[in-house]
Structure formats: structure tokens, C-alpha cells
Design an enzyme around this catalytic site. Structure first.
Site, PDB file in Angstrom:
ATOM      1  N   CYS A 131      37.772 -17.670 -14.598  1.00 45.13           N
ATOM      2  CA  CYS A 131      38.921 -16.866 -14.467  1.00 45.13           C
ATOM      3  C   CYS A 131      38.095 -15.556 -13.086  1.00 45.13           C
ATOM      4  CB  CYS A 131      39.445 -15.409 -14.972  1.00 45.13           C
ATOM      5  SG  CYS A 131      40.141 -17.147 -16.534  1.00 45.13           S
TER       6      CYS A 131
ATOM      7  N   LYS B  60      42.975 -21.761 -32.296  1.00 45.72           N
ATOM      8  CA  LYS B  60      43.845 -23.076 -31.509  1.00 45.72           C
ATOM      9  C   LYS B  60      42.935 -23.072 -30.700  1.00 45.72           C
ATOM     10  CE  LYS B  60      46.641 -24.311 -28.544  1.00 45.72           C
ATOM     11  NZ  LYS B  60      45.491 -25.495 -28.203  1.00 45.72           N
TER      12      LYS B  60
HETATM   13  C1  UN1 Z   1      36.333 -16.763 -17.735  1.00 43.99           C
HETATM   14  O1  UN1 Z   1      36.600 -17.068 -16.236  1.00 43.99           O
HETATM   15  O2  UN1 Z   1      37.445 -16.697 -17.969  1.00 43.99           O
HETATM   16  O3  UN1 Z   1      31.838 -12.988 -15.589  1.00 43.99           O
HETATM   17  C2  UN1 Z   1      35.442 -16.088 -17.869  1.00 43.99           C
HETATM   18  C3  UN1 Z   1      31.738 -14.399 -15.878  1.00 43.99           C
HETATM   19  C4  UN1 Z   1      31.328 -14.865 -16.906  1.00 43.99           C
HETATM   20  C5  UN1 Z   1      33.109 -15.333 -18.149  1.00 43.99           C
HETATM   21  C6  UN1 Z   1      34.171 -15.714 -17.087  1.00 43.99           C
HETATM   22  N1  UN1 Z   1      30.369 -14.910 -17.946  1.00 43.99           N
HETATM   23  O4  UN1 Z   1      32.156 -15.195 -15.006  1.00 43.99           O
END
Ligand code: UN1
Length: 495
Positions: free
Chosen positions: A283, A174
Site C-alpha cells: 500500500c 478471515k
Molecule cells: C502495506 O503495504 O499495507 O511501511 C503495509 C511499510 C510496511 C507495511 C506496509 N512496514 O511499507
């Protein structure tokens, strides 16, 4: 008329039985970008039943052959990289160069996991007894339910789907309602590469109507979720109820430490990239800079000058540095935190506002924003904002810098800029995050190493690399006794 996109269940594209749809608008222009079938629990039931049926044969399909399908998928993804990147920019806003990187991450994962089809290593060990042989083998688990976010629309679904598939599991995914199109593209590629009917299923719709029933479904023993810490906690509770295997990848409040001996030119580049790439919606985004007071002023003024000069606009324009954020709600959250920062007494040295010049008013654009003289207890130094907002926190020593870096509830990524190898190794030893960079920003993880975080960021599991193979398989320890007699372990010991 925008195109209409459907669910993929049991090898067929079909609308939800609800007859409802939802639309997605381009966050840079406000134009309708796609119309999607809006599903519910009945569609999930159907998709899980299809995946369950397909598992019976997919688990027995030779793993190297499963890998070859992923290899073919990698080749198709490569040939359509530019097209998919452009669709991604239109769907969720990240600038085109970063959208290409997102697709590339899926390509990398497909190649890596294709090779895993010929590895999936287990162990062979000696036995305590004569004429007996011991080994452990990996086995797939069953139907995997995936709930994926909008910020890496192709990369994150690929991190989950490819290792699950190569190890012999089947999938119901999803995707986020903001980014269904790129998951559909990924599934189309897998279909073209030869994935059998029912092995991969996609069901479109909201978290409550589709995510919840998937999460609670008794025939889905594996769940992988990437998203907010708040939602992740309820996912964990639901998964625990039925003893499901679960990966969680949630929030971050990632810090860059800049020491007095740092290469400041490099630190400026790394911080701007980490903080304002994907408009701060990673993230792994840099949201705190813990800076040695000896270089605070220089770093702050150089960062501010550069941030003020960044070009804001539609990410399809190659000259744009900062694209829109994903939605109006996200823009409002960012503005709320800017107000909180000001109220808390932090010094705003760049940006701070919504960008509305010319056509920007049609989309959701926010200026790259920097606060200086932030203290460790302020909310902007602790809470994940998920937007282009950076806080500079001055310190007098590495010890305090590390203490502050560790002093938040999250533990995803961190970095240190220093020319001193001792500082770098101290950081490695004492910073409690799943990912650490030396002399680079906090973003840019490669797919063959474990990805994930400590504390409130995760639940101890990692995605990508061999960690993913561990997650998507059960161990079976096999003891083969060819002595022709009963040999009791621990009792009939060999003298
Ligand atoms: C995310 O932000 O959930 O290392 C993933 C990084 C990317 C992946 C981020 N290769 O910023």
C-alpha cells in the site's frame, strides 16, 4: 500431497462443515502450496459464538498477563522466523529478505503490545467538588472481526490481533485466500504461547462466503479491514448500518519528490526500493516520482539502468531482487496499466513486459517498469496499480510538486529527497498524507507509530502504536464521590 489446513474455532482445529476445500499455488512455480478448508456463514456463527463466550473471561484476565502471552508469542516467532519467512515467500512471492521483514514486523508488534499490557494508561483528574475523585479507564469492546490482505501475510494480522488481544478483546480473523497459511502460523504461535480457547479464531474462505457474514454479524462490534478502496467502501457502509467501530486501510498512490538539490545516489536507492520492493505490491509502494526538471534526465536514466539490471525470479533465491506478483489477475492488471500508459503518451524507459525466460513462464513475473514524461492527469499517475510500475512526473518547483503529490484521491505515504531543511519542513507542513519520509522512500513504517492514511486511504483511524490501543478500547469515565452526601455537579458549586 500438499498439507491440509483447517479453521481454528473455540480452541480446536476443525474442517468447515461445508466439506469444501480450496488450494493455493506458489506464484513463482505454479506448484500447489497448500489445501484449505472452505468455510461459510455457519462457521462464522460458530467462531463468533466461541469468541463471545471467551470474552466473558478474557476481558477480566489481568492485562499484564495478557501481555505476557504476547511476549511469549514474540519469542516463539523469533525462534521460527526463518521457517515462516520461507513459507511466506512460497505462499505469496515476496523475496526472502522482505518476508523476514514481514515476520519481524509481527515480532516487533508482539513485543510492543506485550508492554502495553502494563500501560493501557487512562487519566486521573481533579474534581470540581470536594471529596470526589475522577478517572477514566480503558475497557475492551468485545469480538473483533478482521479481514486481512495477502501482501503482508503476517505483519498485518499481527497489527490487528495483538492490540485487540492485549486490551482484552477476542478475535475472529478471515485471512486473504491467497495467504491463509501465515495467519494459521500466527494463530498456532498464539496457541503455543498459551492463549485460552475461543480468544482467537480463524475462519478460512472467500470474502463473499466468510468475510461478508463476519462483517454483518450482530455480535461483532469491531471490524478492521485492510484491502482495496472499492471493497473498503462497502465495508464502511455495512459497518455503519450496525454502528460498528471500524478501521479501514485502503489504497495509495504514493509520491516521492526529488528536488534539484537532492542526493541523487540516495534518491535512486530509495525509489527503487520503494517502487519494486514486494514487486510494488505494498500500500505504501512508491508509484510516482515527482522530479525537478533540473535533475529529471539524470534520475530517469539512472533509475532505468538499474531497473533493467534487477534480477527477477523465485524469491527464495537470495540473489533475486524482484519476485513474482501474487496472481495471474494481478499480472493482467499490471499489463493493462502498461498499455494505458503507452496509449496516454508516457515514455516507457524500462521494462513493460511479463517476464517469461526459462522457468519464469511457470509463475507470474513482471519486469520492473518505468514511465518518464508522465503528466499529472494521466491514469497511470492517479490510479493504484499495485505492481512494479513507476511514473516520473517532471516539475519546475516545490510548490507544483506538492500540489501534484496532494492531487490524487489517496493519502497514505509520501517522501521528499532534498538537502535543504526548508524544503523538508515545507513538505511536512503541506503534504497531506498519513506518513511522510524525508530522504527515504515511501515504505518502511515502524510499528510504534500510527499507520494509516488520509482521504480515500482510510477513515480517520490509525493502526499500530498507541493509536491501536485507542481503537480497541472504550473509555469509561468514573466519578467516585466519597463525601457521603449528594453533590450535584454544576449546581452545588464550591465557592
Ligand atoms: C502495506 O503495504 O499495507 O511501511 C503495509 C511499510 C510496511 C507495511 C506496509 N512496514 O511499507
Amino acid at each position: 500431497m500438499a498439507d491440509m489446513y483447517l479453521n481454528y474455532i473455540g480452541g480446536a482445529w476443525k474442517p468447515s462443515h461445508t466439506g469444501q476445500t480450496f488450494e493455493r499455488r506458489n506464484p513463482a512455480t505454479g506448484d500447489v502450496d497448500g489445501v484449505y478448508t472452505s468455510s461459510d456463514a455457519q462457521d462464522i456463527d460458530e467462531a463468533v459464538a466461541a469468541a463471545r463466550e471467551a470474552f466473558k473471561t478474557w476481558r477480566l484476565y489481568p492485562a499484564p498477563k495478557r501481555g505476557e502471552i504476547l511476549f511469549t508469542a514474540a519469542r516463539i516467532l523469533e525462534s521460527r522466523k526463518e521457517e515462516f519467512a520461507r513459507e511466506m515467500t512460497a505462499e505469496m512471492g515476496k523475496v526472502i529478505s522482505e518476508a523476514r521483514g514481514d515476520v519481524q514486523e509481527a515480532i516487533d508488534m508482539a513485543y510492543y503490545m506485550a508492554g502495553e499490557g502494563r500501560r493501557m494508561f487512562g487519566q486521573t483528574t481533579p474534581s470540581e467538588l470536594r471529596n470526589k475523585f475522577n478517572m477514566s479507564v480503558r475497557k475492551p469492546i468485545g469480538v473483533c472481526g478482521f479481514i486481512t490482505p495477502w501482501n503482508f501475510p503476517m505483519a498485518i494480522p499481527s497489527w490487528k490481533m495483538f492490540p485487540a488481544l492485549v486490551t482484552g478483546n477476542t478475535v475472529v480473523i478471515k485471512p486473504a485466500t491467497f495467504t491463509p497459511k501465515l495467519t494459521i502460523r500466527l494463530v498456532e504461535v498464539l496457541v503455543e504461547a498459551g492463549i485460552p480457547a475461543g480468544v482467537v479464531n480463524v475462519v478460512l474462505g472467500s470474502g463473499s462466503a466468510v468475510g461478508e457474514p463476519l462483517l454483518h454479524h450482530l455480535d461483532v462490534p469491531v471490524i478492521s479491514f485492510t484491502g482495496s478502496t472499492e471493497t473498503g467502501k462497502s465495508v464502511a457502509i455495512a459497518a455503519a448500518e450496525h454502528n460498528k467501530r471500524l478501521t479501514l486501510e485502503m489504497g495509495g498512490k504514493n509520491a516521492v519528490i526529488v528536488m534539484d538539490d537532492a542526493n541523487i545516489d540516495l534518491a535512486v536507492e530509495g525509489i527503487l526500493w520503494g517502487a519494486f520492493g514486494t514487486s510494488g505490491q505494498r500500500c505504501t509502494a512508491t508509484s510516482r516520482v515527482i522530479v525537478h526538471r533540473a535533475v529529471q534526465q539524470e534520475l530517469a536514466s539512472r533509475l532505468a539502468a538499474r531497473a533493467e539490471k534487477m534480477t527477477i525470479g523465485n524469491g527464495l533465491d537470495e540473489s533475486v531482487d524482484v519476485g513474482p506478483v501474487v496472481s495471474k489477475g494481478q499480472l493482467e492488471t499490471i499489463q493493462k496499466y502498461v498499455a494505458i500508459g503507452k496509449d496516454e503518451g508516457a515514455k516507457l524507459i524500462a521494462g513493460g513486459g511479463i517476464a517469461t525466460d526459462g522457468d519464469l513462464g511457470k509463475g507470474f513475473f513482471h519486469e520492473p517498469t518505468i514511465f518518464d514524461d508522465v503528466t499529472r492527469d494521466m491514469r497511470i499517475a492517479n490510479e493504484e496499480i499495485f505492481g512494479p510500475v513507476l511514473s516520473l512526473i517532471p516539475v519546475d518547483s516545490l510548490d507544483v510538486a506538492i500540489e501534484i503529490a496532494n492531487g490524487v484521491e489517496y493519502g497514505l505515504s509520501a517522501s521528499i529527497f532534498s538537502q535543504n531543511v526548508n524544503n523538508a519542513f515545507r513538505a511536512m507542513q503541506d503534504i497531506n498524507t498519513g506518513i511522510l519520509y524525508i530522504n527515504a522512500g515511501t515504505t518502511g513504517a515502524e510499528i510504534h507509530l500510527p499507520f494509516g492514511g488520509t482521504k480515500a486511504t482510510g477513515n480517520g483511524h490509525r493502526e499500530a502504536g498507541t493509536a491501536a490501543v485507542d481503537f480497541y478500547t472504550e473509555w469509561q469515565s468514573v466519578y467516585v464521590d466519597y463525601s457521603g452526601k449528594l453533590q450535584r455537579a454544576q449546581i452545588d458549586t464550591v465557592e
